[in-house]
Design a protein around this motif. Structure first.
Motif, PDB file in Angstrom:
ATOM      1  N   LEU A 122       0.843  -1.193   0.000  1.00 53.65           N
ATOM      2  CA  LEU A 122       0.000   0.000   0.000  1.00 53.65           C
ATOM      3  C   LEU A 122       0.877   1.242   0.000  1.00 53.65           C
ATOM      4  O   LEU A 122       1.758   1.395   0.842  1.00 53.65           O
ATOM      5  N   ALA A 124       0.006   4.767   0.712  1.00 50.18           N
ATOM      6  CA  ALA A 124      -1.207   5.335   1.305  1.00 50.18           C
ATOM      7  C   ALA A 124      -1.507   6.762   0.861  1.00 50.18           C
ATOM      8  O   ALA A 124      -2.658   7.195   0.928  1.00 50.18           O
ATOM      9  N   ASN A 148      -3.091   4.781  -3.222  1.00 52.48           N
ATOM     10  CA  ASN A 148      -4.239   5.535  -2.726  1.00 52.48           C
ATOM     11  C   ASN A 148      -3.932   7.027  -2.701  1.00 52.48           C
ATOM     12  O   ASN A 148      -2.841   7.441  -2.309  1.00 52.48           O
ATOM     13  N   THR A 173      -6.869   3.837  -5.726  1.00 49.80           N
ATOM     14  CA  THR A 173      -8.021   4.057  -4.846  1.00 49.80           C
ATOM     15  C   THR A 173      -8.051   5.521  -4.432  1.00 49.80           C
ATOM     16  O   THR A 173      -7.027   6.212  -4.472  1.00 49.80           O
ATOM     17  N   ALA A 177      -6.803   8.067   3.769  1.00 50.98           N
ATOM     18  CA  ALA A 177      -5.982   6.927   4.173  1.00 50.98           C
ATOM     19  C   ALA A 177      -6.285   6.456   5.589  1.00 50.98           C
ATOM     20  O   ALA A 177      -5.907   5.339   5.962  1.00 50.98           O
ATOM     21  N   PHE A 180      -8.059   2.735   6.179  1.00 51.11           N
ATOM     22  CA  PHE A 180      -7.502   1.410   5.888  1.00 51.11           C
ATOM     23  C   PHE A 180      -7.401   0.525   7.123  1.00 51.11           C
ATOM     24  O   PHE A 180      -7.571  -0.684   7.044  1.00 51.11           O
ATOM     25  N   TRP A 183     -11.060  -0.800   7.586  1.00 55.67           N
ATOM     26  CA  TRP A 183     -11.640  -1.570   6.493  1.00 55.67           C
ATOM     27  C   TRP A 183     -10.765  -2.736   6.043  1.00 55.67           C
ATOM     28  O   TRP A 183     -11.278  -3.758   5.570  1.00 55.67           O
ATOM     29  N   LEU A 184      -9.448  -2.611   6.183  1.00 52.76           N
ATOM     30  CA  LEU A 184      -8.550  -3.687   5.730  1.00 52.76           C
ATOM     31  C   LEU A 184      -7.499  -3.974   6.799  1.00 52.76           C
ATOM     32  O   LEU A 184      -6.294  -3.870   6.549  1.00 52.76           O
ATOM     33  N   SER A 231      -3.662   4.152  11.661  1.00 52.22           N
ATOM     34  CA  SER A 231      -4.503   3.394  10.739  1.00 52.22           C
ATOM     35  C   SER A 231      -3.659   2.502   9.830  1.00 52.22           C
ATOM     36  O   SER A 231      -3.986   1.334   9.599  1.00 52.22           O
ATOM     37  N   ALA A 235      -3.518  -1.656   9.413  1.00 51.80           N
ATOM     38  CA  ALA A 235      -3.716  -2.326   8.122  1.00 51.80           C
ATOM     39  C   ALA A 235      -2.551  -3.230   7.737  1.00 51.80           C
ATOM     40  O   ALA A 235      -2.668  -4.047   6.821  1.00 51.80           O
TER      41      ALA A 235
END
Length: 335
Positions: A122, A124, A148, A173, A177, A180, A183-184, A231, A235
């Motif tokens: 990622l 971010a 992202n 995406t 940020a 994440f 959600w992941l 965050s 993730a």
């Protein structure tokens, strides 16, 4: 030397107090007022380093290696009639115009993490794409890189640079940020968080970069950075590596952001030393193993780079689903 470069006295006073004892404020200010050396990174997805050097010779481009990135070079050009960004080689994606210190975060990540064809990475805060394309090149278009970007106005440039460089393993995406971690959680093998910052280190390419410099703004953005790093850490998979970086100099946006993460997760945060990243790294190494890049040391922009390993599982708040009403209109064919 550009005497018109704006450097507020409050910033100078602050830097005097945080400069390492082996450095002095006069050298910092002198470096900040010098034009930035131009640098490029060769895109090895499209051309080898040796083949590009032959092209550079034909154009009388003088290349000086960047110590922390084997594809990176400072470049001097005799004939400025065609701007570097308009050259056929740049338009074809053979190289990327990228400030030398900006190449360091990806180099730091790759020094502690070896991607493979199953890796999920990622970036971010990805625009305009310098580090995304550097990551994709390092993975040789294998695995998956999520690029992202929160700013909608910058996504077009990110997309254009990905296309120009022949990138095939990147998905774009468009989120804040900070989502994440919820959600992941525990998803990514490696994460690059080149965080939005006050940009104190960019004054060499923008003499008005600190025109609106205020301590209150730094305190405010540091709160956002702490939210983003928390965050991103959530993730990250246990055992994964994250690099946190900024193009600024204040401790509040750099060391203190990393310390806040360690205070939140004292058992799961391990700072990885970057002392062996390149010859001379010890000149800007902090006691934690971070690199706090002062402009006068390597004749670059100011920068900060920290490598962090997640040594165990951490909890994250479950994502709160929001159900949005999707407008649907009936389509009636006239044929």
């Amino acid at each position: 030397m550009d005497s018109n470069t704006f450097i507020p006295q409050a910033f100078i006073d602050k830097m005097i107090n945080i400069l390492p004892e082996q450095l002095n404020i006069d050298d910092l200010l002198s470096a900040c007022r010098r034009p930035l050396r131009r640098a490029i990174r060769i895109n090895t997805l499209k051309i080898s380093i040796n083949a590009f050097k032959l092209i550079a010779q034909k154009h009388a481009w003088s290349l000086t290696p960047v110590p922390w990135c084997k594809e990176g070079f400072w470049i001097d050009i005799e004939d400025e009639s065609i701007p570097l960004g308009n050259s056929a080689e740049h338009l074809a994606g053979l190289f990327y115009i990228q400030e030398a210190s900006s190449m360091m975060p990806v180099a730091a990540l790759l020094s502690h993490f070896q991607p493979n064809k199953t890796s999920t990475l990622l970036d971010a805060a990805a625009a305009p794409g310098s580090k995304t394309t550097q990551l994709a090149s390092a993975t040789n278009n294998q695995g998956l890189v999520i690029a992202n970007e929160y700013s909608s106005s910058r996504i077009k440039m990110l997309h254009a640079n990905i296309q120009r460089c022949g990138i095939q393993n990147v998905a774009l995406t468009h989120f804040d940020a900070a989502v994440f971690g919820q959600w992941l959680p525990n998803t990514f093998d490696a994460i690059l968080l080149d965080a939005p910052c006050s940009g104190e280190g960019t004054v060499r390419k923008d003499k008005n970069a600190m025109k609106n410099w205020q301590q209150s703004a730094i305190d405010s953005i540091a709160l956002t950075q702490k939210e983003l790093i928390k965050s991103a850490f959530q993730a990250l998979k246990p055992g994964g590596v994250m690099v946190y970086s900024t193009c600024t100099l204040s401790l509040e946006e750099n060391q203190e952001v990393c310390h806040s993460l360690q205070q939140t997760y004292p058992e799961q945060v391990d700072f990885l030393s970057l002392n062996n990243l390149f010859e001379g790294a010890e000149k800007t190494l902090t006691e934690e193993g971070f690199l706090h890049i002062w402009p006068q040391v390597y004749d670059t922009e100011g920068f900060f780079v920290a490598a962090i390993q997640k040594t165990g599982f951490v909890e994250s708040e479950p994502a709160k689903e929001t159900i949005r009403k999707i407008p649907i209109s009936t389509y009636t064919s006239n044929h």
